[in-house]
Design a protein around this motif. Sequence first.
Motif, PDB file in Angstrom:
ATOM      1  N   MET A  42       0.820  -1.196   0.000  1.00 46.88           N
ATOM      2  CA  MET A  42       0.000   0.000   0.000  1.00 46.88           C
ATOM      3  C   MET A  42       0.865   1.262   0.000  1.00 46.88           C
ATOM      4  SD  MET A  42      -3.327  -0.800   2.332  1.00 46.88           S
ATOM      5  CE  MET A  42      -4.148   0.622   1.616  1.00 46.88           C
ATOM      6  N   VAL A  43       0.316   2.326  -0.565  1.00 49.57           N
ATOM      7  CA  VAL A  43       0.948   3.635  -0.542  1.00 49.57           C
ATOM      8  C   VAL A  43      -0.111   4.643  -0.107  1.00 49.57           C
ATOM      9  CG1 VAL A  43       0.502   4.089  -2.996  1.00 49.57           C
ATOM     10  CG2 VAL A  43       2.373   5.277  -1.831  1.00 49.57           C
ATOM     11  N   TYR A  44       0.335   5.660   0.624  1.00 56.86           N
ATOM     12  CA  TYR A  44      -0.562   6.657   1.184  1.00 56.86           C
ATOM     13  C   TYR A  44      -0.093   8.056   0.798  1.00 56.86           C
ATOM     14  CZ  TYR A  44      -1.383   2.586   4.145  1.00 56.86           C
ATOM     15  OH  TYR A  44      -1.638   1.316   4.598  1.00 56.86           O
ATOM     16  N   LEU A  45      -1.030   8.987   0.824  1.00 58.68           N
ATOM     17  CA  LEU A  45      -0.699  10.390   0.623  1.00 58.68           C
ATOM     18  C   LEU A  45      -1.481  11.200   1.646  1.00 58.68           C
ATOM     19  CD1 LEU A  45       0.963  12.331  -1.199  1.00 58.68           C
ATOM     20  CD2 LEU A  45      -1.168  12.742  -2.465  1.00 58.68           C
ATOM     21  N   GLN A  46      -0.769  11.739   2.619  1.00 57.87           N
ATOM     22  CA  GLN A  46      -1.375  12.631   3.606  1.00 57.87           C
ATOM     23  C   GLN A  46      -1.292  14.049   3.065  1.00 57.87           C
ATOM     24  OE1 GLN A  46      -2.938  11.962   6.621  1.00 57.87           O
ATOM     25  NE2 GLN A  46      -3.441  14.147   6.576  1.00 57.87           N
ATOM     26  N   MET A  47      -2.440  14.675   2.893  1.00 62.37           N
ATOM     27  CA  MET A  47      -2.499  16.012   2.313  1.00 62.37           C
ATOM     28  C   MET A  47      -3.019  16.986   3.354  1.00 62.37           C
ATOM     29  SD  MET A  47      -3.992  15.085  -1.465  1.00 62.37           S
ATOM     30  CE  MET A  47      -5.585  14.574  -0.852  1.00 62.37           C
ATOM     31  N   ASN A  48      -2.195  17.937   3.743  1.00 66.19           N
ATOM     32  CA  ASN A  48      -2.560  18.960   4.721  1.00 66.19           C
ATOM     33  C   ASN A  48      -2.547  20.334   4.067  1.00 66.19           C
ATOM     34  OD1 ASN A  48      -2.613  16.934   6.727  1.00 66.19           O
ATOM     35  ND2 ASN A  48      -0.449  17.254   7.191  1.00 66.19           N
ATOM     36  N   SER A  49      -3.168  21.283   4.729  1.00 63.49           N
ATOM     37  CA  SER A  49      -3.211  22.671   4.237  1.00 63.49           C
ATOM     38  C   SER A  49      -3.642  22.718   2.775  1.00 63.49           C
ATOM     39  CB  SER A  49      -1.837  23.334   4.408  1.00 63.49           C
ATOM     40  OG  SER A  49      -1.426  23.315   5.753  1.00 63.49           O
ATOM     41  N   LEU A  50      -4.699  22.015   2.482  1.00 58.02           N
ATOM     42  CA  LEU A  50      -5.149  21.912   1.097  1.00 58.02           C
ATOM     43  C   LEU A  50      -5.604  23.256   0.546  1.00 58.02           C
ATOM     44  CD1 LEU A  50      -6.918  18.481   1.371  1.00 58.02           C
ATOM     45  CD2 LEU A  50      -5.199  19.057  -0.347  1.00 58.02           C
ATOM     46  N   LYS A  51      -5.348  23.451  -0.750  1.00 59.45           N
ATOM     47  CA  LYS A  51      -5.695  24.676  -1.450  1.00 59.45           C
ATOM     48  C   LYS A  51      -6.643  24.331  -2.602  1.00 59.45           C
ATOM     49  CE  LYS A  51      -0.976  26.385  -0.686  1.00 59.45           C
ATOM     50  NZ  LYS A  51       0.250  26.892  -1.344  1.00 59.45           N
ATOM     51  N   PRO A  52      -7.430  25.306  -3.049  1.00 58.95           N
ATOM     52  CA  PRO A  52      -8.318  25.036  -4.189  1.00 58.95           C
ATOM     53  C   PRO A  52      -7.567  24.515  -5.412  1.00 58.95           C
ATOM     54  CG  PRO A  52      -8.986  27.053  -3.114  1.00 58.95           C
ATOM     55  CD  PRO A  52      -7.703  26.616  -2.448  1.00 58.95           C
ATOM     56  N   GLU A  53      -6.341  24.966  -5.612  1.00 65.20           N
ATOM     57  CA  GLU A  53      -5.570  24.500  -6.760  1.00 65.20           C
ATOM     58  C   GLU A  53      -5.110  23.053  -6.635  1.00 65.20           C
ATOM     59  OE1 GLU A  53      -5.040  27.259  -4.913  1.00 65.20           O
ATOM     60  OE2 GLU A  53      -2.882  27.687  -4.714  1.00 65.20           O
ATOM     61  N   ASP A  54      -5.338  22.424  -5.491  1.00 66.61           N
ATOM     62  CA  ASP A  54      -5.058  20.992  -5.354  1.00 66.61           C
ATOM     63  C   ASP A  54      -6.203  20.141  -5.908  1.00 66.61           C
ATOM     64  OD1 ASP A  54      -3.659  21.738  -2.148  1.00 66.61           O
ATOM     65  OD2 ASP A  54      -2.559  21.285  -3.996  1.00 66.61           O
ATOM     66  N   THR A  55      -7.298  20.776  -6.289  1.00 65.05           N
ATOM     67  CA  THR A  55      -8.434  20.047  -6.840  1.00 65.05           C
ATOM     68  C   THR A  55      -8.038  19.318  -8.116  1.00 65.05           C
ATOM     69  OG1 THR A  55     -10.055  21.561  -5.894  1.00 65.05           O
ATOM     70  CG2 THR A  55     -10.734  20.298  -7.830  1.00 65.05           C
ATOM     71  N   ALA A  56      -8.272  18.007  -8.139  1.00 65.54           N
ATOM     72  CA  ALA A  56      -7.885  17.183  -9.277  1.00 65.54           C
ATOM     73  C   ALA A  56      -8.334  15.751  -9.022  1.00 65.54           C
ATOM     74  CB  ALA A  56      -6.372  17.213  -9.480  1.00 65.54           C
ATOM     75  N   ILE A  57      -8.193  14.933 -10.043  1.00 64.17           N
ATOM     76  CA  ILE A  57      -8.293  13.485  -9.856  1.00 64.17           C
ATOM     77  C   ILE A  57      -6.891  12.990  -9.520  1.00 64.17           C
ATOM     78  CG2 ILE A  57      -8.870  11.263 -10.868  1.00 64.17           C
ATOM     79  CD1 ILE A  57     -10.811  12.733 -12.718  1.00 64.17           C
ATOM     80  N   TYR A  58      -6.776  12.249  -8.451  1.00 60.01           N
ATOM     81  CA  TYR A  58      -5.483  11.743  -7.999  1.00 60.01           C
ATOM     82  C   TYR A  58      -5.372  10.257  -8.367  1.00 60.01           C
ATOM     83  CZ  TYR A  58      -4.450  15.993  -5.462  1.00 60.01           C
ATOM     84  OH  TYR A  58      -4.157  17.315  -5.144  1.00 60.01           O
ATOM     85  N   TYR A  59      -4.254   9.933  -9.012  1.00 58.41           N
ATOM     86  CA  TYR A  59      -4.007   8.576  -9.482  1.00 58.41           C
ATOM     87  C   TYR A  59      -2.793   7.978  -8.779  1.00 58.41           C
ATOM     88  CZ  TYR A  59      -7.023   9.868 -13.418  1.00 58.41           C
ATOM     89  OH  TYR A  59      -8.080  10.282 -14.203  1.00 58.41           O
ATOM     90  N   CYS A  60      -2.922   6.732  -8.438  1.00 57.18           N
ATOM     91  CA  CYS A  60      -1.819   5.964  -7.876  1.00 57.18           C
ATOM     92  C   CYS A  60      -1.075   5.250  -9.008  1.00 57.18           C
ATOM     93  CB  CYS A  60      -2.404   4.936  -6.908  1.00 57.18           C
ATOM     94  SG  CYS A  60      -1.250   3.763  -6.221  1.00 57.18           S
ATOM     95  N   LEU A  61       0.232   5.197  -8.902  1.00 61.96           N
ATOM     96  CA  LEU A  61       1.079   4.496  -9.874  1.00 61.96           C
ATOM     97  C   LEU A  61       2.035   3.583  -9.128  1.00 61.96           C
ATOM     98  CD1 LEU A  61       2.304   4.157 -12.776  1.00 61.96           C
ATOM     99  CD2 LEU A  61       3.865   6.004 -12.154  1.00 61.96           C
ATOM    100  N   ALA A  62       2.227   2.376  -9.629  1.00 57.39           N
ATOM    101  CA  ALA A  62       3.191   1.454  -9.025  1.00 57.39           C
ATOM    102  C   ALA A  62       3.936   0.699 -10.114  1.00 57.39           C
ATOM    103  CB  ALA A  62       2.483   0.476  -8.096  1.00 57.39           C
ATOM    104  N   ASN A  63       5.226   0.542  -9.906  1.00 60.16           N
ATOM    105  CA  ASN A  63       6.081  -0.252 -10.807  1.00 60.16           C
ATOM    106  C   ASN A  63       6.183  -1.646 -10.198  1.00 60.16           C
ATOM    107  OD1 ASN A  63       9.475  -0.637 -11.590  1.00 60.16           O
ATOM    108  ND2 ASN A  63       7.865  -0.526 -13.118  1.00 60.16           N
ATOM    109  N   ILE A  64       5.533  -2.620 -10.843  1.00 60.22           N
ATOM    110  CA  ILE A  64       5.311  -3.927 -10.233  1.00 60.22           C
ATOM    111  C   ILE A  64       5.943  -5.039 -11.066  1.00 60.22           C
ATOM    112  CG2 ILE A  64       3.502  -5.616  -9.681  1.00 60.22           C
ATOM    113  CD1 ILE A  64       1.724  -3.244  -8.891  1.00 60.22           C
ATOM    114  N   ARG A  65       6.581  -5.977 -10.382  1.00 61.34           N
ATOM    115  CA  ARG A  65       7.136  -7.144 -11.057  1.00 61.34           C
ATOM    116  C   ARG A  65       6.155  -8.298 -10.984  1.00 61.34           C
ATOM    117  NH1 ARG A  65      10.828 -11.639 -10.267  1.00 61.34           N
ATOM    118  NH2 ARG A  65      11.071 -11.212  -8.031  1.00 61.34           N
TER     119      ARG A  65
END
Length: 119
Positions: free
Chosen positions: A77-100
């Motif tokens: 698993m991977v996490y993203l803790q986002m604090n002090s969010l701004k309107p310009e952070d509005t987006a679709i957030y995608y996870c990426l993993a390099n997997i064998r």
Amino acid sequence: QVQLVESGGGLVQAGGSLRLSCAASGNIFDINTMGWYRQAPGKQRDLVATIRPVGSTNYADSVKGRFTISRDNAKNMVYLQMNSLKPEDTAIYYCLANIREPTMWRNYWGQGTQVTVSS
């Protein structure tokens, strides 16, 4: 079949916080770099943060000091803790993993989770 599933997006007021999670599952032999990208309407998909297996991280300048990426190698698993969010952070957030998989390394993307920050 490998899958990445994100969760944790939503609507938050400016200055608030959200925590995104991404779980990798399937026929996974190993995972190298994991990361988060985001895409706002009408814009390209941009790097937010990446993390290597041993924990070294990389952040976009726009999120340094506000966002923290982490991972749990035992849980894939991977996490993203986002604090002090701004309107310009509005987006679709995608996870990426390099997997064998058994015979090759491939990059996998999640389906995305919407983050909306209101002013």
